[in-house]
Write a protein that holds these residues in place. Sequence first.
Motif, PDB file in Angstrom:
ATOM      1  N   GLN A 155      75.836  66.954  32.426  1.00 17.96           N
ATOM      2  CA  GLN A 155      75.222  66.289  33.568  1.00 17.96           C
ATOM      3  C   GLN A 155      74.182  67.217  34.188  1.00 17.96           C
ATOM      4  N   VAL A 156      72.986  66.695  34.376  1.00 24.74           N
ATOM      5  CA  VAL A 156      71.894  67.491  34.933  1.00 24.74           C
ATOM      6  C   VAL A 156      71.922  67.406  36.450  1.00 24.74           C
ATOM      7  N   GLN A 157      71.807  68.567  37.083  1.00 21.06           N
ATOM      8  CA  GLN A 157      71.671  68.607  38.537  1.00 21.06           C
ATOM      9  C   GLN A 157      70.508  69.511  38.889  1.00 21.06           C
ATOM     10  N   LEU A 158      69.659  69.012  39.768  1.00 16.78           N
ATOM     11  CA  LEU A 158      68.542  69.796  40.292  1.00 16.78           C
ATOM     12  C   LEU A 158      68.681  69.804  41.805  1.00 16.78           C
ATOM     13  N   VAL A 159      68.825  70.981  42.368  1.00 15.96           N
ATOM     14  CA  VAL A 159      69.066  71.088  43.804  1.00 15.96           C
ATOM     15  C   VAL A 159      67.951  71.914  44.432  1.00 15.96           C
ATOM     16  N   GLU A 160      67.165  71.246  45.278  1.00 13.79           N
ATOM     17  CA  GLU A 160      66.063  71.915  45.946  1.00 13.79           C
ATOM     18  C   GLU A 160      66.528  72.537  47.256  1.00 13.79           C
ATOM     19  N   SER A 161      65.862  73.599  47.626  1.00 15.07           N
ATOM     20  CA  SER A 161      66.119  74.245  48.914  1.00 15.07           C
ATOM     21  C   SER A 161      64.848  74.940  49.373  1.00 15.07           C
ATOM     22  N   GLY A 162      64.824  75.319  50.648  1.00 10.89           N
ATOM     23  CA  GLY A 162      63.710  76.091  51.171  1.00 10.89           C
ATOM     24  C   GLY A 162      62.724  75.322  52.016  1.00 10.89           C
ATOM     25  N   GLY A 163      62.915  74.017  52.120  1.00 11.18           N
ATOM     26  CA  GLY A 163      62.015  73.242  52.955  1.00 11.18           C
ATOM     27  C   GLY A 163      62.230  73.532  54.428  1.00 11.18           C
ATOM     28  N   THR A 215      62.385  73.792  29.162  1.00 11.66           N
ATOM     29  CA  THR A 215      62.080  72.476  29.730  1.00 11.66           C
ATOM     30  C   THR A 215      60.786  72.547  30.520  1.00 11.66           C
ATOM     31  N   THR A 216      60.023  71.481  30.499  1.00 13.45           N
ATOM     32  CA  THR A 216      58.877  71.397  31.395  1.00 13.45           C
ATOM     33  C   THR A 216      59.396  71.062  32.781  1.00 13.45           C
ATOM     34  N   MET A 217      59.184  71.983  33.700  1.00 14.01           N
ATOM     35  CA  MET A 217      59.664  71.812  35.060  1.00 14.01           C
ATOM     36  C   MET A 217      58.484  71.580  35.988  1.00 14.01           C
ATOM     37  N   GLY A 218      58.686  70.733  36.965  1.00 14.32           N
ATOM     38  CA  GLY A 218      57.593  70.443  37.872  1.00 14.32           C
ATOM     39  C   GLY A 218      58.052  70.260  39.300  1.00 14.32           C
ATOM     40  N   TRP A 219      57.115  70.441  40.189  1.00 15.72           N
ATOM     41  CA  TRP A 219      57.306  70.105  41.593  1.00 15.72           C
ATOM     42  C   TRP A 219      56.369  68.950  41.916  1.00 15.72           C
ATOM     43  N   TYR A 220      56.923  67.924  42.519  1.00 15.25           N
ATOM     44  CA  TYR A 220      56.168  66.763  42.957  1.00 15.25           C
ATOM     45  C   TYR A 220      56.377  66.608  44.462  1.00 15.25           C
ATOM     46  N   ARG A 221      55.532  65.821  45.082  1.00 15.74           N
ATOM     47  CA  ARG A 221      55.713  65.544  46.497  1.00 15.74           C
ATOM     48  C   ARG A 221      55.347  64.102  46.812  1.00 15.74           C
ATOM     49  N   GLN A 222      55.947  63.613  47.860  1.00 13.67           N
ATOM     50  CA  GLN A 222      55.662  62.255  48.299  1.00 13.67           C
ATOM     51  C   GLN A 222      55.575  62.235  49.814  1.00 13.67           C
ATOM     52  N   TYR A 280      59.358  67.208  48.921  1.00 11.62           N
ATOM     53  CA  TYR A 280      59.069  67.876  47.656  1.00 11.62           C
ATOM     54  C   TYR A 280      60.263  67.732  46.721  1.00 11.62           C
ATOM     55  N   TYR A 281      59.956  67.320  45.497  1.00 10.83           N
ATOM     56  CA  TYR A 281      60.988  67.052  44.504  1.00 10.83           C
ATOM     57  C   TYR A 281      60.820  67.959  43.288  1.00 10.83           C
ATOM     58  N   CYS A 282      61.934  68.392  42.770  1.00  8.31           N
ATOM     59  CA  CYS A 282      61.957  69.128  41.512  1.00  8.31           C
ATOM     60  C   CYS A 282      62.168  68.124  40.378  1.00  8.31           C
ATOM     61  N   ARG A 283      61.491  68.338  39.269  1.00  9.47           N
ATOM     62  CA  ARG A 283      61.553  67.416  38.131  1.00  9.47           C
ATOM     63  C   ARG A 283      61.730  68.199  36.847  1.00  9.47           C
ATOM     64  N   ARG A 336      63.956  62.521  28.324  1.00  5.08           N
ATOM     65  CA  ARG A 336      64.673  62.246  29.570  1.00  5.08           C
ATOM     66  C   ARG A 336      64.017  63.021  30.704  1.00  5.08           C
ATOM     67  N   VAL A 337      63.928  62.359  31.859  1.00  2.46           N
ATOM     68  CA  VAL A 337      63.380  62.987  33.060  1.00  2.46           C
ATOM     69  C   VAL A 337      64.454  62.946  34.143  1.00  2.46           C
TER      70      VAL A 337
END
Length: 115
Positions: free
Chosen positions: A1-9, A32-39, A93-96, A102-103
């Motif tokens: 199971q993949v978990q991505l946990v952002e912090s620091g905002g 893996t290609t890792m990215g930061w996105y924002r909305q 801000y989202y980590c991807r 699979r994304v």
Amino acid sequence: QVQLVESGGGLVQAGGSLRLSCAASGIIVGATTMGWYRQAPGKQRELVAAITSGGSTNYADSVKGRFTISRDNAKNTVDLQMISLKPEDTAVYYCRADRGWRVDWGQGTQVTVSS
């Protein structure tokens, strides 16, 4: 199971800095290609920065020279260092993680830049 946990905002004044971190489990960030996105409110989610398994990076024009993406293979984390922040950088801000077939996304962290 993949978990991505952002912090620091958080909340920062214009011109300030923040460092976001994405802690990954279930994947190897170095492979893996890792990215930061924002909305931002009322806007589409957009790419901010990405780093491939080979170490190549790319950035949105709006953040070039101000943001830096990096990864720590030992910690299995991907960071986004942000300097000279502007009010228009305000967003969630989202980590991807993109493995091609699979994304996966993190839950996001809020960044608010006050003028």
